[in-house]
Every structure is written in C-alpha cells, then in structure tokens.
Design a protein around this motif. Sequence first.
Motif, short mmCIF file in Angstrom:
data_model
loop_
_atom_site.label_atom_id
_atom_site.label_comp_id
_atom_site.label_asym_id
_atom_site.label_seq_id
_atom_site.Cartn_x
_atom_site.Cartn_y
_atom_site.Cartn_z
N SER A 153 0.83 -1.20 0.00
CA SER A 153 0.00 0.00 0.00
C SER A 153 0.87 1.26 0.00
CB SER A 153 -0.94 0.01 1.21
OG SER A 153 -0.21 0.04 2.43
N SER A 154 2.02 1.20 0.67
CA SER A 154 2.92 2.35 0.70
C SER A 154 3.53 2.60 -0.67
CB SER A 154 4.05 2.10 1.71
OG SER A 154 3.53 1.96 3.01
N VAL A 155 3.90 1.51 -1.36
CA VAL A 155 4.47 1.65 -2.70
C VAL A 155 3.43 2.22 -3.65
CG1 VAL A 155 5.33 0.35 -4.69
CG2 VAL A 155 6.18 -0.18 -2.40
N ILE A 156 2.21 1.71 -3.59
CA ILE A 156 1.15 2.20 -4.46
C ILE A 156 0.88 3.68 -4.20
CG2 ILE A 156 -1.32 2.02 -4.96
CD1 ILE A 156 -1.06 -1.00 -4.46
N ALA A 157 0.89 4.07 -2.92
CA ALA A 157 0.63 5.47 -2.57
C ALA A 157 1.72 6.40 -3.10
CB ALA A 157 0.53 5.61 -1.05
N CYS A 158 2.93 5.88 -3.27
CA CYS A 158 4.04 6.70 -3.76
C CYS A 158 3.99 6.92 -5.27
CB CYS A 158 5.38 6.05 -3.40
SG CYS A 158 5.78 6.09 -1.64
N LEU A 159 3.19 6.14 -5.97
CA LEU A 159 3.15 6.21 -7.43
C LEU A 159 2.10 7.20 -7.91
CD1 LEU A 159 3.33 2.37 -8.21
CD2 LEU A 159 5.21 4.02 -8.27
N ASP A 160 2.48 8.01 -8.88
CA ASP A 160 1.51 8.92 -9.48
C ASP A 160 0.51 8.16 -10.33
OD1 ASP A 160 2.74 11.17 -8.36
OD2 ASP A 160 4.20 11.27 -9.99
N ASP A 161 1.00 7.17 -11.08
CA ASP A 161 0.14 6.32 -11.88
C ASP A 161 0.08 4.95 -11.20
OD1 ASP A 161 -1.23 4.86 -13.74
OD2 ASP A 161 0.07 5.32 -15.44
N LYS A 162 -1.04 4.64 -10.57
CA LYS A 162 -1.17 3.40 -9.80
C LYS A 162 -1.04 2.16 -10.68
CE LYS A 162 -2.16 6.24 -6.51
NZ LYS A 162 -1.08 6.72 -5.63
N ARG A 163 -1.28 2.32 -11.98
CA ARG A 163 -1.15 1.18 -12.88
C ARG A 163 0.29 0.74 -13.06
NH1 ARG A 163 -4.38 3.66 -17.88
NH2 ARG A 163 -2.99 5.36 -17.26
N GLU A 164 1.23 1.56 -12.61
CA GLU A 164 2.64 1.23 -12.72
C GLU A 164 3.13 0.34 -11.57
OE1 GLU A 164 4.83 2.20 -15.29
OE2 GLU A 164 2.85 2.59 -16.17
N TYR A 165 2.22 -0.03 -10.68
CA TYR A 165 2.63 -0.85 -9.53
C TYR A 165 3.27 -2.16 -9.98
CZ TYR A 165 2.30 -4.18 -5.71
OH TYR A 165 2.60 -5.15 -4.80
N GLY A 166 2.68 -2.80 -11.01
CA GLY A 166 3.21 -4.08 -11.48
C GLY A 166 4.66 -3.98 -11.89
N LYS A 167 5.04 -2.85 -12.49
CA LYS A 167 6.43 -2.69 -12.93
C LYS A 167 7.37 -2.51 -11.74
CE LYS A 167 5.14 -0.75 -17.42
NZ LYS A 167 5.24 0.39 -18.35
N GLN A 168 6.87 -1.93 -10.66
CA GLN A 168 7.67 -1.82 -9.45
C GLN A 168 7.78 -3.17 -8.75
OE1 GLN A 168 9.24 1.07 -8.74
NE2 GLN A 168 8.25 1.98 -10.53
N ARG A 169 6.65 -3.87 -8.68
CA ARG A 169 6.62 -5.18 -8.03
C ARG A 169 7.46 -6.22 -8.77
NH1 ARG A 169 6.80 -9.44 -6.37
NH2 ARG A 169 5.34 -10.62 -5.06
N LEU A 170 7.73 -5.94 -10.05
CA LEU A 170 8.57 -6.82 -10.85
C LEU A 170 9.94 -7.03 -10.20
CD1 LEU A 170 9.17 -8.33 -13.52
CD2 LEU A 170 9.83 -6.12 -14.50
N PHE A 171 10.47 -6.00 -9.56
CA PHE A 171 11.78 -6.12 -8.91
C PHE A 171 11.71 -7.08 -7.72
CE2 PHE A 171 12.20 -2.33 -11.40
CZ PHE A 171 13.51 -2.32 -11.79
N GLY A 172 10.56 -7.14 -7.07
CA GLY A 172 10.37 -8.12 -6.02
C GLY A 172 10.33 -9.53 -6.58
N GLN A 173 9.68 -9.70 -7.72
CA GLN A 173 9.61 -11.01 -8.37
C GLN A 173 11.02 -11.49 -8.75
OE1 GLN A 173 7.09 -12.92 -8.70
NE2 GLN A 173 7.36 -14.26 -10.45
N VAL A 174 11.81 -10.59 -9.30
CA VAL A 174 13.19 -10.94 -9.67
C VAL A 174 14.00 -11.30 -8.42
CG1 VAL A 174 15.35 -10.07 -10.67
CG2 VAL A 174 13.17 -9.52 -11.75
N GLY A 175 13.84 -10.49 -7.37
CA GLY A 175 14.57 -10.75 -6.13
C GLY A 175 14.22 -12.10 -5.53
N PHE A 176 12.94 -12.46 -5.56
CA PHE A 176 12.51 -13.76 -5.02
C PHE A 176 13.18 -14.90 -5.77
CE2 PHE A 176 9.83 -17.29 -3.90
CZ PHE A 176 9.32 -16.97 -2.64
N GLY A 177 13.19 -14.78 -7.09
CA GLY A 177 13.82 -15.82 -7.91
C GLY A 177 15.31 -15.93 -7.67
N VAL A 178 15.99 -14.79 -7.54
CA VAL A 178 17.44 -14.79 -7.28
C VAL A 178 17.75 -15.44 -5.94
CG1 VAL A 178 19.43 -13.31 -6.83
CG2 VAL A 178 17.92 -12.81 -8.76
N GLY A 179 16.98 -15.06 -4.90
CA GLY A 179 17.20 -15.63 -3.58
C GLY A 179 17.02 -17.14 -3.57
N SER A 180 15.97 -17.63 -4.23
CA SER A 180 15.72 -19.07 -4.29
C SER A 180 16.80 -19.79 -5.08
CB SER A 180 14.35 -19.34 -4.94
OG SER A 180 13.32 -18.77 -4.20
#
Length: 284
Positions: A110-137
């Motif tokens: 919710s904090s990340v979404i609130a920081c975005l001017d365009d809420k539709r861009e959340y997926g592109k930010q969350r993409l870095f979390g997806q990459v990080g999860f894969g790298v850690g595993s």
Amino acid sequence: PIIKLLLFPYYSSLGALFPYLPMFYRALGYSGKRVGQLGAITPAAAFVTSALWGALADKTGNLKGILLGTFVCATFVRLLQPMTSHFAAQVSIVALSAVLNAPVRPLLDSSVIACLDDKREYGKQRLFGQVGFGVGSYLMGPYLKKSATSFHMAFHVHGLISLLVLPVMLRFRPTKTKREKPRFREGIRVVLHNPQAVLFFSMVFIIGLSSGVIENFAYIRIQQVGGSGSQLGMLRAASSVAGMPMFWFSAQLIRALGVMGVLMCTLMSYIIRLLIYSQMTHPL
C-alpha cells in the motif's frame, strides 16, 4: 529508485527461505499432515490479523513504525525455528511470526502504491520483487540437502538479507493517505448481496487453495522424484522469470481480459500445474 532498492532485497530474503520451509519440516521428520498444518498457520493468521494491523496503522498514523517493528520482530522470531525439532514449539514459533509478519507485505504494498503517481505502474515496481525472489531461491538451492541441518543456512541467509533490507526501509518515506474508516459489517452485507462479488471471492478462495497445495507440497513432490537442491533453485528461478511478464503487462492484460478473465486464466494454469506434478517422474 528507493522502491526498487527495497523490494528487491526484501523479496530476495523471502525467496531464500520460504519456498524451502516445507522441505525443512519434512527433514525434521514431520508427516505430510503436519507439514500442511504448519503451512496453514500463516494464511490463517494473516486472514485474522491483517485487518487489525491495518486499522492500528490507520488509527495511530504510524505506518512506518508498525512496518519496521513488525518486520524486525517477525524476522527475529522466524530465526528461532532451526533451534528446535519439537512440533509444538514449531507451531508456536510459526504462529507468532505469522501474526507479526501479517501487516508487512500489505503495508509495504500500500505504501508503494501510494508513492506512485500512476497506480497502474505498480506491477512494474513489483517486478523487482519477483526478480529478487527468484534470485534468492536460485542462489540458496544448491546448498540444501535432505538433512535438517542443511536448511540452517537458508535461515542464516534470510536473516542476513533482512539486515540489508533494514537500512533501506529506514530511509523509505511512505506517503500517508487518508482512508475512510472500514465498515466491515456493511462491506460483508454488500458482498453477500452481489452475485458477481460472491463469484469473484469464490474464485480467489479456490486459487488460494491451489496455491497453498503448490507452495506446501510441490517441492516435496519434486524431491520425491529425485530433485536436487540445485534443480529446485533453478525451477523456482524459472517460475519467477515466467511471472515477470504478468507484472510488466498486468494493466494491459486486465484491460484486455478483465479481472475475471485473468482469474480464469490463473485457475486454469493451476489445474495444469497440479496435473503435471501428479504425473511427473523426473524433476526436469
């Protein structure tokens, strides 16, 4: 940039440990039933306590303090797991860490979404979390064997990466947003009288059940057919890579298929995945 710096290591810390927890429980000698019971604690705790944590954050206005406090405490409690093999103790540790961890991801999202001017861009930010999860595993997989002690490193790496997350989280300045006071009874009444809403939440529930089966037993199944730690890490990395387009093109997919269409595709993918797991005879 700080959002990406926060999401990548945070999800890397989760990826280094969470996919392998069911295997850790099996290595402790627990039956499939007990593995399932331990796996059910976290979503159950989140279901019960997430709304309460959110209400506390709204009431106090101290979103960052709650985010930091629960993140640190949940990580500390989680690191106690390798210190015992007793099932009752594991239940207590998992339950406490689940309650403490319940608000972390919702508040972070919710904090990340609130920081975005365009809420539709959340997926592109969350993409870095997806990459990080894969790298850690992927990096953790080769070090995991069938003995319970081999999983201790996963806990240590999880704790170490979490330490790296902490200074970034301290610098993170979540945007405070005004929200109406939640009215739970009214919300439930509205949902129950809306057939489309009932269908939507029913599908979400079924998808959650499917996800729970996969998250708790998929790696155990792969290990049964000869999968090594390295192969499990590779498979998790492949899963993360496969999910990347969904985050990048999430807005376009929802516009093209609609929310229900996306959920139907998700449900079908789970059915196919579960069928493959049931018939597989080799990890690759």
